[in-house]
Design a protein around this motif. Structure first.
Motif, PDB file in Angstrom:
ATOM      1  N   CYS A  64       0.812  -1.214   0.000  1.00 46.85           N
ATOM      2  CA  CYS A  64       0.000   0.000   0.000  1.00 46.85           C
ATOM      3  C   CYS A  64       0.847   1.266   0.000  1.00 46.85           C
TER       4      CYS A  64
ATOM      5  N   LEU B  52      -1.597   8.067   0.291  1.00 48.12           N
ATOM      6  CA  LEU B  52      -2.894   7.423   0.432  1.00 48.12           C
ATOM      7  C   LEU B  52      -3.957   8.342   1.012  1.00 48.12           C
TER       8      LEU B  52
ATOM      9  N   ARG C 174      -5.709   6.545  -3.227  1.00 46.07           N
ATOM     10  CA  ARG C 174      -6.067   5.414  -2.367  1.00 46.07           C
ATOM     11  C   ARG C 174      -6.975   4.436  -3.112  1.00 46.07           C
TER      12      ARG C 174
ATOM     13  N   CYS D  50      -6.237   0.434  -3.896  1.00 47.38           N
ATOM     14  CA  CYS D  50      -7.148  -0.599  -3.397  1.00 47.38           C
ATOM     15  C   CYS D  50      -7.792  -1.379  -4.540  1.00 47.38           C
TER      16      CYS D  50
ATOM     17  N   LEU E 152     -14.776   1.995  -0.658  1.00 44.90           N
ATOM     18  CA  LEU E 152     -13.512   2.556  -0.192  1.00 44.90           C
ATOM     19  C   LEU E 152     -13.535   2.972   1.269  1.00 44.90           C
ATOM     20  N   ASP E 153     -14.570   3.644   1.716  1.00 44.64           N
ATOM     21  CA  ASP E 153     -14.575   4.112   3.098  1.00 44.64           C
ATOM     22  C   ASP E 153     -14.696   2.951   4.077  1.00 44.64           C
TER      23      ASP E 153
ATOM     24  N   SER F  69     -11.398   1.098   4.126  1.00 48.18           N
ATOM     25  CA  SER F  69     -10.404   1.916   4.820  1.00 48.18           C
ATOM     26  C   SER F  69     -10.590   1.821   6.322  1.00 48.18           C
TER      27      SER F  69
ATOM     28  N   ALA G 269      -7.764   0.447   9.037  1.00 41.33           N
ATOM     29  CA  ALA G 269      -7.096   1.633   9.581  1.00 41.33           C
ATOM     30  C   ALA G 269      -6.104   1.262  10.680  1.00 41.33           C
TER      31      ALA G 269
ATOM     32  N   SER H 299     -15.093  11.206   5.073  1.00 44.07           N
ATOM     33  CA  SER H 299     -15.675   9.912   4.743  1.00 44.07           C
ATOM     34  C   SER H 299     -16.620   9.985   3.556  1.00 44.07           C
TER      35      SER H 299
ATOM     36  N   LEU I 154     -14.385  10.085   0.521  1.00 43.79           N
ATOM     37  CA  LEU I 154     -13.784   8.770   0.268  1.00 43.79           C
ATOM     38  C   LEU I 154     -14.793   7.823  -0.361  1.00 43.79           C
TER      39      LEU I 154
END
Length: 459
Positions: free
Chosen positions: A139, A168, A174, A178, A208-209, A212, A216, A233, A236
């Motif tokens: 990543c 990222l 990001r 991903c 994605l959110d 993530s 995290a 958020s 994202l």
């Protein structure tokens, strides 16, 4: 229990699907083209010192410094990346590889592209191990250019990025990293075919959110904001939807990925449109519902449009000047499916360009406290809900509602107590998509409306 934990617990049947994808189909060392810097991959052990990221407690002055512990957590989905290589040797992994004639899964290029930090042979440092699974550099990028300087006093985030660290914190970057494995790419070993899924690989799904949040290993504190800016958020989530469409249409338009022999590559299509109970009972009730967003011939398998539905909703709120163009491109793309390969490939490129424009607009704008409320209203509004006729789009919708509610809690727009009160309605929406076999469009739309209405009442 945190809101993120509540979301996972409440939606376990669907999360099991997405999290199996997170375990069996995880990020690789593929770098975003706009930020990639050549370098050697130094391996997880190079980051694991107790003065670096290998502490047992997250008590570092700048970053947590227990990132390795979080990455290795066997009791949590935050440890899924570290387990990515190991699942290749599981009975399921072995069965998939055997069915496809790949030999041993743990040495098959088709698997290692996403189940390890699959660094090219000439860029592997002395401490690099395939068995580490999806390690730090998958990543964050090949570390040789920045590992010895990124913590030094003169270093800045900008200088680290210039040396090869992947930024990222930028939603589009990001999402690109991903999506390489959580959707697929044209890089070696990073595309899940219909044959792989037929052999037992889980269906790929991406948000994605949510992804993530599950992975995290950092604190969004004042120091993070000072160095990298504030993460939003809603942004994202929305950028993730746009970039997923952009990636999907680009790969579909490429004949090397869009076709498999004489058939289209069914990976791109809605699984449940074909995988239904088959019977020749003359009294069988048709389960198909006409979808106003998909003008396709009756009986044709629909392209998986879960991200298109979500982006259509968010575009109407965040980029209304581009929403009409995107919706028209989406309809034309579906219609082209009944015309031929060349027409559908051309329509895919047009749709991808419209999604890219929305991604740029969403990534560039600022967000206020009411944005999440407006997006939730759009998802559950009259223009979008008639398109919830299939399982995958509906599953994305309930994840979106929950993602956006959690964003409002973090931003202080909704109290934890109020959100807990709404949880009953969201859980009912989750239950409506608990399994593809029992999915009922009418019941789902009613549950979604109740959940959105409960959130709207807090505005």
């Amino acid at each position: 229990m945190t809101m993120g934990a509540n979301r996972t617990a409440a939606f376990m049947p669907y999360v099991r699907l997405t999290l199996l994808a997170a375990i069996l189909l995880v990020l690789t060392g593929g770098l975003h083209s706009s930020v990639a810097v050549a370098g050697n991959y130094e391996g997880v052990a190079s980051c694991a010192g107790s003065t670096c990221h290998g502490r047992n407690e997250g008590d570092g002055k700048v970053v947590r410094q227990d990132e390795l512990r979080i990455w290795q957590d066997r009791s949590s989905q935050t440890g899924a990346h570290s387990r990515a290589y190991a699942v290749l040797t599981s009975p399921r992994g072995e069965r998939i590889a055997a069915s496809l004639g790949l030999g041993r899964a743990e040495s098959a290029p088709a698997c290692l592209g996403c189940h390890s930090t699959n660094a090219p042979g000439d860029s592997r440092g002395g401490r690099w191990l395939a068995s580490d699974g999806v390690g730090c550099e998958s990543c964050h990028g090949a570390a040789s250019g920045w590992i010895s300087s990124h913590y030094a006093v003169p270093a800045s985030h900008a200088s680290n990025v210039a040396a090869g660290l992947i930024p990222l914190e930028k939603p589009q970057v990001r999402a690109g990293v991903c999506l390489d494995c959580h959707f697929g790419s044209d890089k070696p070993g990073q595309f899940v075919t219909h044959s792989m899924m037929a052999a037992g690989h889980p269906r790929v799904s991406f948000e994605l959110d949510l992804f993530s949040a599950m992975q995290a290993h950092y604190n969004l504190d004042a120091d993070y904001v000072r160095r990298k800016g504030r993460l939003d958020s809603v942004q994202l989530w929305a950028v993730g939807q746009a970039e997923a469409i952009r990636r999907s249409t680009r790969l579909f338009a490429n004949p090397a990925f869009g076709n498999e022999g004489v058939f289209p590559q069914f990976y791109f299509y809605d699984c449940q449109s074909c995988h239904r109970r088959i019977t020749d009972n003359p009294n069988a009730v048709r389960t198909f519902e006409t979808n106003p967003g998909r003008p396709i011939p009756f009986g044709n398998p629909p392209y998986n449009d879960e991200n298109m539905i979500m982006l259509s909703a968010v575009a109407s709120v965040l980029a209304p000047e581009q929403a009409g163009r995107f919706d028209a491109a989406a309809r034309n793309f579906h219609a082209a499916m009944g015309q031929g390969r060349s027409q559908s490939a051309a329509a895919a490129q047009t749709l991808g360009a419209a999604a890219a424009g929305l991604s740029d607009a969403i990534a560039a704008r600022n967000y206020d406290g009411g944005t999440a409320f407006r997006v939730i209203s759009a998802i559950a509004g009259k223009a979008i809900t008639p398109r919830f006729t299939d399982y995958t789009g509906s599953a994305q919708a309930v994840m979106a509602i929950d993602t956006l509610l959690n964003a409002m809690v973090r931003d202080g727009r909704v109290t934890v107590g109020a959100a807990a009160g709404i949880r009953v309605q969201i859980n009912k929406a989750y239950a409506a998509v608990s399994a593809p076999e029992t999915y009922n469009p009418k019941a789902f739309r009613a549950a979604l409306a109740n959940a959105a209405g409960a959130i709207e009442a807090l505005r």
